[in-house]
Design an enzyme around this catalytic site. Structure first.
Site, PDB file in Angstrom:
ATOM      1  N   LYS A 164      20.629 -34.023  21.582  1.00 40.35           N
ATOM      2  CA  LYS A 164      20.633 -34.216  22.895  1.00 40.35           C
ATOM      3  C   LYS A 164      22.266 -32.971  23.772  1.00 40.35           C
ATOM      4  O   LYS A 164      22.073 -32.394  24.028  1.00 40.35           O
ATOM      5  CB  LYS A 164      21.469 -35.121  23.768  1.00 40.35           C
ATOM      6  CG  LYS A 164      21.823 -34.973  24.837  1.00 40.35           C
ATOM      7  CD  LYS A 164      20.014 -35.086  25.686  1.00 40.35           C
ATOM      8  CE  LYS A 164      20.285 -34.541  27.571  1.00 40.35           C
ATOM      9  NZ  LYS A 164      20.771 -35.794  27.896  1.00 40.35           N
TER      10      LYS A 164
ATOM     11  N   LYS B 227      31.257 -30.360  30.686  1.00 37.18           N
ATOM     12  CA  LYS B 227      31.573 -31.347  29.688  1.00 37.18           C
ATOM     13  C   LYS B 227      30.344 -31.620  28.486  1.00 37.18           C
ATOM     14  O   LYS B 227      31.162 -31.854  27.170  1.00 37.18           O
ATOM     15  CB  LYS B 227      31.441 -33.313  30.719  1.00 37.18           C
ATOM     16  CG  LYS B 227      31.784 -34.356  30.184  1.00 37.18           C
ATOM     17  CD  LYS B 227      30.681 -35.043  29.122  1.00 37.18           C
ATOM     18  CE  LYS B 227      29.441 -35.595  30.168  1.00 37.18           C
ATOM     19  NZ  LYS B 227      28.535 -36.563  29.209  1.00 37.18           N
TER      20      LYS B 227
END
Length: 304
Positions: free
Chosen positions: A173, A242
């Site tokens: 991911k 992030k």
């Protein structure tokens, strides 16, 4: 065997879409979100709306988490009124959140200590893909645990890939999200450069969107930039920042240079510090407009 009992924790754009899809499949779904109002529409569709993660997890076969950060994942699993207080032993916790690979490994080990099975079951796609069952799953964890949840996630997915041990889904991911982060920076730079050099912005964006360089995400985000539709985010800028931060931490550990990712993270940090964190990640163009002297309204019309 009757319909599986599913707890869904986290009802943002992705989580809400997945929970709705599972309801359509006939599953028994209990939902929890810290902002309770986000579960109201799902309750109208047949979901049970829980007051705590523990209440949601009671009697569940599978718990799905779709949350913003690893800190929130830990709190809702192991904190007061957390999932593990009531989740039956042997149940599977599938964390769809974008987290560091080492966190995914520690989470699996911690869940094993409470008698539960853990997977990093990351997904690729947007909110509409979630609602339509068109997500791609990238999963790390034990093969038998993947097979346990496969009949459930089959309703959500057009592809399910088991990548190996815990942490591998999270790694995949991050690898894919870094592409989007760098791509948004490159797209914004191309648009601002062309406009500053005298090209019409709309024409240039149409050329980019129709070119061989434009993947589906770039084409979609080019449209977001053209409309300046930053305030209903498909992917919030602060979450993109992030994720790139997680990439940089992991690649530093591995000794892998990431110059483009590092530069994109710096510009995302600048954008977040100027109040764009809750806007769509395509709003990165506003920082480049500002730096280049182009006169456009600041997203939200309020510059902080």
């Amino acid at each position: 065997m009757g319909a599986p009992k599913i707890a869904f924790i986290g009802l943002g754009a992705m989580g809400g879409g997945m929970a709705a899809r599972l309801l359509d499949s006939g599953a028994h779904v209990t939902v929890y979100n810290r902002t309770r109002a986000k579960g109201a529409e799902l309750a109208e569709q047949g979901a049970v709306l829980a007051d705590t993660p523990a209440e949601a997890a009671a009697g569940a076969d599978v718990v799905f988490l779709s949350l913003a950060t690893s800190e929130v994942v830990e709190t809702l699993l192991f904190g007061a009124d957390g999932v593990v207080e009531t989740l039956p032993r042997g149940a599977v916790v599938a964390d769809m959140s974008t987290v560091a690979p080492d966190f995914a490994v520690r989470l699996k080990d911690r869940l094993a200590g409470t008698g539960h099975r853990g997977l990093d079951a990351c997904v690729l796609g947007n909110a509409q893909h979630a609602r339509d069952g068109e997500l791609r799953f990238m999963i790390g964890g034990a093969a038998e645990d993947v097979e346990t949840i496969r009949p459930v996630i089959a309703h959500l997915a057009k592809e399910i890939v088991h990548l190996g041990e815990s942490g591998k889904g999270a790694t995949a991911k991050l690898a894919l999200n870094l592409l989007m982060g760098v791509e948004m920076q490159a797209l914004a730079e191309a648009v601002v450069f062309g406009e500053k050099a005298g090209l019409d912005r709309g024409t240039l964006i149409r050329l980019i969107a129709a070119s061989g360089y434009s993947a589906p995400v770039m084409k979609f985000k080019a449209g977001v930039m053209a409309r300046r539709a930053f305030e209903n985010p498909d992917f919030r800028l602060k979450l993109m920042r992030k994720d790139l931060g997680l990439v940089l931490a992991e690649t530093s550990r591995l000794g892998v240079p990431m110059p483009a990712t590092a530069a994109s993270h710096d510009w995302l940090t600048n954008a977040k510090n100027q109040g764009l964190g809750e806007h769509d990640c395509a709003s990165i163009i506003a920082i480049l407009e500002q730096a280049s002297g182009l006169d456009y309204p600041w997203p939200g019309d309020v510059k902080s």
